[in-house]
Design a protein around this motif. Structure first.
Motif, PDB file in Angstrom:
ATOM      1  N   ARG A  95      46.304 -12.466 -84.867  1.00 27.77           N
ATOM      2  CA  ARG A  95      45.850 -13.130 -83.637  1.00 27.77           C
ATOM      3  C   ARG A  95      45.519 -12.104 -82.555  1.00 27.77           C
ATOM      4  N   ARG A  96      46.361 -11.101 -82.425  1.00 24.92           N
ATOM      5  CA  ARG A  96      46.098 -10.110 -81.373  1.00 24.92           C
ATOM      6  C   ARG A  96      44.828  -9.311 -81.653  1.00 24.92           C
ATOM      7  N   VAL A  97      44.645  -8.943 -82.888  1.00 23.80           N
ATOM      8  CA  VAL A  97      43.459  -8.148 -83.208  1.00 23.80           C
ATOM      9  C   VAL A  97      42.194  -9.008 -83.027  1.00 23.80           C
ATOM     10  N   THR A  98      42.345 -10.307 -83.282  1.00 24.31           N
ATOM     11  CA  THR A  98      41.220 -11.225 -83.075  1.00 24.31           C
ATOM     12  C   THR A  98      40.906 -11.350 -81.582  1.00 24.31           C
ATOM     13  N   GLY A  99      41.963 -11.579 -80.783  1.00 23.16           N
ATOM     14  CA  GLY A  99      41.769 -11.715 -79.344  1.00 23.16           C
ATOM     15  C   GLY A  99      41.145 -10.461 -78.759  1.00 23.16           C
TER      16      GLY A  99
END
Lengths: 263, 549
Positions: free
Chosen positions: A195-199
C-alpha cells in the motif's frame, strides 16, 4: 419492539455499559473453555467484560478498526473454525471463544526513499515467502474484515501492486490471516508495504499540493495569519460571516472565489 | 439479528415519504437554513451539556485552582500518585534517551519521526499497542487548504469561527499554515489518499468549512494515517524504540521543577522503569473513557486523561478543559453499536437529519456543538425524537439519500466500514436510515501549549488531543487528524532543539509530587482518588461485589 412516539425521555447515563433489553434471554458461552452465562445480544468483548474480565491486551478502539481483538471461535459440536473481531461479533449460544491478542509476524525494515529495484522486485526481496503461496484460501476464510486475502496475495505475485493495495485497503492488521497460513506468509505486513509503495510511487503526485507547499515556504500565509491574529473579535466575526461558501457540486481545480486577494 | 423491527419499519415510512422532496431540494442546491449567530448562542446555552451547572465543579488545587471542570475531571486533577506508597529507586535510570514520547497515537508517532529526522534517539512509551488511539478511529478526513480556490487564510477563518473565536490565534495560524505540509508529508510516505486519476486530491466539505478541503482515504482516513506513520516508525529501529503496555504513571523533575524523565509501569509484569530524557512529550490523548456526564463515547479504550493528570501535578497549566465535544451522530441502535461514531462524511455526502415525522429540523453541517444542540433539542424539547427499545432517544440520519444523489453504490464505496458495521446487524444503510444521538467524542481543551508545542513547564511538550487551545471551545471535523500531526511534528522539532541545549544529566526526583500532595492536604482533600486510572473499569456490579481484590 417498543418504538414509542412523542414520549418524554431522559438520556441514559450508563457510559459504555450495555443495557440488555428487558427480559433478555440468558445464554451460555465458553471463554477459553470455561462456561459463563450472559444475556444475549452482547458483543464478545462486552460479554467477556460482563463475566468479569478486565482487558489489558486484546482491546483497543472497541469500534472495529484497530485490529486488537481478533478472535477465533467454534460452536459446540461444530467442526468449523470461525473468526471475528470481539468488539463487532455478537455472542451466541454455546460459542467457544479465544482471542489472539498478538501473533509473531515477519516484517523486514525497508527505506521507501532509497529503493533500487522496481516495487515488485523489492517486494520479492522483502517477502520472498509471498511467492510461495499455495493458494489454499485459508487466509480469505479467516479474515474478519471479509477481505479476499488470497486474491490480493495473487495480485502481488503477478505484480499488480495497485490492485493488491486496493484489495487489502480495509485491513485492520489483526494478524489472524498470518496465524493460519501454511506457507508461513505474513500477508498483512506485506500488504502494508504494497500500500505504501502504491501511494508513493504508483499513484500520481498531487501537483497542486506541491505548489501550495512552495507558496507556504515563502512565508506568505504566516504573514496573513499574523494580520488576522491582530484583528479584534468583532472584525473577525464579520470576515467569518462574510466568507463565501464553495458550492457542494463545484468542479475541483476550476472553482475560484470572488475574494482572490487572500488565496 | 434481523435489522429494524416492525415498529421501526413503520416509522421509517415517514422518512421515505418525505425523501423525494428533500432530494429534489438538495439537487437544486437548496438547504435547510443554518442558524444565525444569535440563535447558535441561544441553542447552545439551552441544550448543550457543557453549558449546564450540574455535574461540574471547581478544582481545589494546582495551576487552574478555582476553575470549573466536569466532576470526573476535577476528581482526577485532585488525585494522588500511584507511586505515593511505593519505594522506588530513582538513582539508576533503566533508559536514557533524547526524547521520551508518552503516548503512541498520531501525535506521538509524528513527533518520534520528526525527532528521528533530527538525529535524536527516541523512546516511545504507550499504554496499549503502538497506534491504539483515537487517531485510528477518525474516519472522515483531514483538512488542508491545498486547492486553488482555497488558502490557509480561509482555513484559519473557518477554524476560529467554528471555535466561536475562543481559539489561540498562534495555534490556529500554525495548524492551518502547516496543513498542506502535513498532507504532502503523508503523501510522500505513501498514504493512499482518495485521488483523481491525474493525482489531484479529492476533497469535500465538512461541518463549518467554507471550502472543500477534507482529504480522505475511504472512510478510514485515521486508520490509514496511523498505519503509515507507524510503519515508518517501525522502519527506524536504529533511532526509535517502542515500549508497548508500559504507560507513564508519573513525570520526574529536577530541583527547579524542569521535567527530566518519567516513571513507566509495565502492565504485564507490574514492574516500574525509570526513564531519563532531555525532553519529554506528552501525547497521550483525551478523556473520553471518563464518560463525562455518563455519555457513551466514541473513544478508544485507553482515553483516560493520564497525561493531563501527570502534567498538572508537574505544574502545567490547562486551557478550555471544561469544554467537551459531543459528536452529533453517535449510534443509538442497535445496542451493540451504541456510542459508535457515524462520520460527518455521511452528512458531507448529503444525508440529512430528520425527526420522527420525517421532517428536516436543522442544517446538516452546522459546527458540531451546534448540530448536537439541535439534535438534543429535537428529542428532549420538541419531543419529535424516536425512542429505542432500551430507552435511548435519537433521530434519523437519512443515509439512503447518498446513493440517490451520487449514484447507486456510493455508500458502499465511500463508507465501506460503516456499511459492514450495520450489515452485521441486518441493516443496509444504503437503503435504510440510521438512528443517532450525540456521543462524547473529543476533549476540546487540555494542556496549554505554544505554537512550538511547549508547555508552561521547561522540558515538557504537549501535542494532540491532550493539548488545548487550537480548537477553542469547538473543533471542526478534519482538524483533529491535522492537529495531532502538525503539533506532533512541531513538538518533535522543538524537543530536538531543547535536547540540543540540555546535557542529559538532569536530576530525577518526585519533588513536584510531594509538593502537590501537600497541597491536596492543605486544601482539605482527605481521601484523594489514585490517578492516573490507566484503564476504565467495565466490570459489572454482580461480579465486582464478589471480587477479592
Amino acid at each position: 419492539m417498543a418504538a414509542k412516539k412523542k414520549t418524554k425521555v431522559v438520556p441514559l447515563s450508563v457510559g459504555d455499559k450495555t443495557i440488555p433489553p428487558e427480559g433478555a434471554k440468558m445464554i451460555p458461552i465458553y471463554v477459553m473453555g470455561k462456561r459463563y452465562i450472559i444475556p444475549e445480544t452482547l458483543t464478545l468483548m462486552k460479554a467477556i467484560e460482563y463475566v468479569g474480565y478486565k482487558y489489558t491486551r486484546g482491546c483497543g478502539c472497541r469500534g472495529g478498526i484497530c485490529g486488537a481483538c481478533g478472535t477465533f471461535y467454534r460452536f459446540e459440536g461444530d467442526y468449523k473454525l470461525r473468526t471475528g473481531l470481539a468488539c463487532q461479533t455478537v455472542a451466541e449460544e454455546n460459542m467457544i471463544i479465544a482471542q489472539l491478542p498478538f501473533f509473531p509476524s515477519n516484517r523486514p525494515n525497508y527505506d521507501l526513499e532509497n529503493q533500487k529495484g522496481t516495487p515488485h522486485e523489492e517486494l520479492r526481496a522483502l517477502y520472498p515467502e509471498v511467492f510461495k503461496c499455495v493458494g489454499c484460501g485459508t487466509c480469505t476464510r479467516t479474515c474478519p474484515m471479509d477481505i479476499d486475502v488470497m486474491d490480493y496475495v495473487a495480485l502481488m505475485k503477478r505484480g499488480d501492486l495497485r490492485g493488491a493495495a486496493q484489495k487489502s485497503f480495509d485491513c485492520v492488521m489483526c494478524g489472524l490471516c498470518a496465524s493460519r497460513c501454511p506457507a508461513q506468509i505474513s500477508q498483512f505486513t506485506a500488504a502494508m508495504y504494497v500500500r505504501r509503495v502504491t501511494g508513493k510511487k504508483i499513484f500520481p503526485k498531487a501537483e497542486h499540493l506541491t505548489n501550495r507547499v512552495e507558496e507556504i515556504n515563502t512565508g506568505k500565509y504566516a504573514k496573513m495569519h499574523k494580520e488576522l491574529a491582530e484583528k479584534g473579535k468583532e472584525e473577525l466575526k464579520e470576515l467569518y460571516v462574510k466568507r463565501e461558501r464553495e458550492p457542494d457540486m463545484s468542479e475541483q481545480g476550476k472553482w475560484l472565489p470572488e475574494d482572490k486577494e487572500n488565496l | 439479528m434481523s435489522g429494524y423491527g416492525e415498529e421501526f419499519q413503520k416509522l421509517i415510512e415517514a422518512v421515505e415519504a418525505s425523501r423525494p422532496a428533500r432530494v429534489e431540494m438538495a439537487k437544486r442546491g437548496e438547504a435547510f437554513p443554518a442558524l444565525t449567530m444569535t440563535q447558535r448562542e441561544e441553542w447552545l446555552g439551552k441544550y448543550h451539556p457543557d453549558y449546564k451547572d450540574e455535574g461540574r465543579r471547581a478544582v481545589k488545587v494546582g495551576p487552574n485552582e478555582g476553575q470549573v471542570f466536569p466532576e470526573e475531571v476535577s476528581e482526577l486533577l485532585e488525585s494522588k500518585s500511584i507511586l505515593s506508597d511505593l519505594k522506588i529507586d530513582l538513582s539508576k535510570p533503566d533508559y536514557e534517551t533524547d526524547l521520551l514520547v508518552i503516548g503512541a497515537g498520531g501525535a506521538g508517532t509524528a513527533a518520534a519521526l520528526a525527532a528521528s529526522d533530527q538525529g535524536l534517539k527516541v523512546l516511545v512509551s504507550t499504554k496499549l499497542r503502538h497506534g491504539d488511539s483515537n487517531t485510528v478511529m477518525a474516519e472522515g478526513g483531514i483538512q488542508g487548504a491545498d486547492q486553488e480556490g482555497d488558502s490557509p487564510y480561509f482555513h484559519y477563518l473557518d477554524v476560529i469561527g467554528g471555535g466561536h473565536f475562543t481559539n489561540d490565534p498562534a495555534l490556529v495560524g500554525a495548524m492551518t499554515n502547516d496543513a498542506p505540509i502535513i498532507i504532502d508529508w503523508l503523501e510522500r510516505m505513501g498514504m493512499m489518499f482518495d485521488k483523481f486519476p491525474d493525482g489531484r486530491m479529492k476533497v469535500r466539505h465538512g461541518g463549518g468549512t467554507s471550502r472543500k478541503r477534507m482529504h480522505s482515504a475511504g472512510d478510514m482516513t485515521g486508520a490509514e494515517i496511523m498505519r503509515v506513520v507507524r510503519d515508518e516508525a517501525r522502519n527506524r529501529t536504529d533511532t526509535i524504540d517502542i515500549l508497548e503496555f508500559s504507560p507513564a504513571v508519573e513525570l520526574l523533575t529536577d530541583d527547579n521543577g524542569d521535567v527530566t524523565g518519567a516513571v513507566l509501569y509495565n502492565l504485564e509484569t507490574k514492574e516500574y522503569y525509570v526513564v531519563r530524557a532531555k525532553s519529554v512529550l506528552i501525547s497521550s490523548g483525551g478523556f473520553g473513557r471518563l464518560h463525562i456526564q455518563g455519555f457513551p463515547t466514541t473513544n478508544h479504550y485507553g482515553a483516560t486523561a493520564d497525561g493531563i493528570i501527570m502534567a498538572y501535578r508537574a505544574g502545567a497549566a490547562l486551557q478550555d478543559l471544561d469544554s467537551t465535544q459531543y459528536h452529533p451522530t453517535g449510534v443509538v441502535y442497535p445496542e451493540q453499536n451504541v456510542g459508535l461514531l457515524i462520520t460527518e462524511k455521511v452528512r458531507g455526502l448529503g444525508a440529512q437529519l430528520v425527526n420522527i415525522d420525517g421532517e428536516q429540523f436543522c442544517f446538516p453541517l452546522e459546527p458540531r456543538d451546534v448540530e448536537s444542540a439541535c439534535v438534543i433539542r429535537e428529542c428532549l424539547d420538541i419531543e419529535k425524537g424516536i425512542v429505542t427499545p432500551t430507552g435511548r432517544p435519537g433521530v434519523w440520519l437519512d443515509s439512503p439519500m447518498i446513493d440517490i444523489l451520487h449514484g447507486e453504490g456510493t455508500v458502499r464505496k465511500e463508507l465501506p466500514a460503516k456499511y459492514i458495521q450495520f450489515k452485521r446487524y441486518g441493516i443496509d444503510i444504503s437503503k435504510q436510515p440510521m438512528l443517532i444521538y450525540p456521543t462524547l467524542h473529543y476533549q476540546n481543551g487540555g494542556i496549554k501549549i505554544g505554537a512550538d508545542a511547549a508547555t508552561s513547564v521547561p522540558g515538557l511538550f504537549g501535542a494532540g488531543e491532550v493539548a488545548g487551545g487550537v480548537h477553542g471551545r469547538n473543533r471542526l471535523m478534519g482538524n483533529s487528524l491535522l492537529d495531532v500531526l502538525v503539533f506532533g511534528r512541531r513538538a518533535g522539532l522543538a524537543a530536538a532543539e531543547h535536547a540540543g541545549k540540555t546535557k542529559g544529566d538532569g536530576k530525577l526526583t518526585l519533588g513536584h509530587v510531594t509538593e502537590f500532595e501537600k497541597s491536596l492536604k492543605d486544601a482539605g482533600i482527605k481521601k484523594p482518588t489514585v490517578g492516573p486510572i490507566i484503564l476504565p473499569d467495565y466490570t459489572p456490579d454482580h461480579v465486582k461485589s464478589r471480587q477479592w481484590c
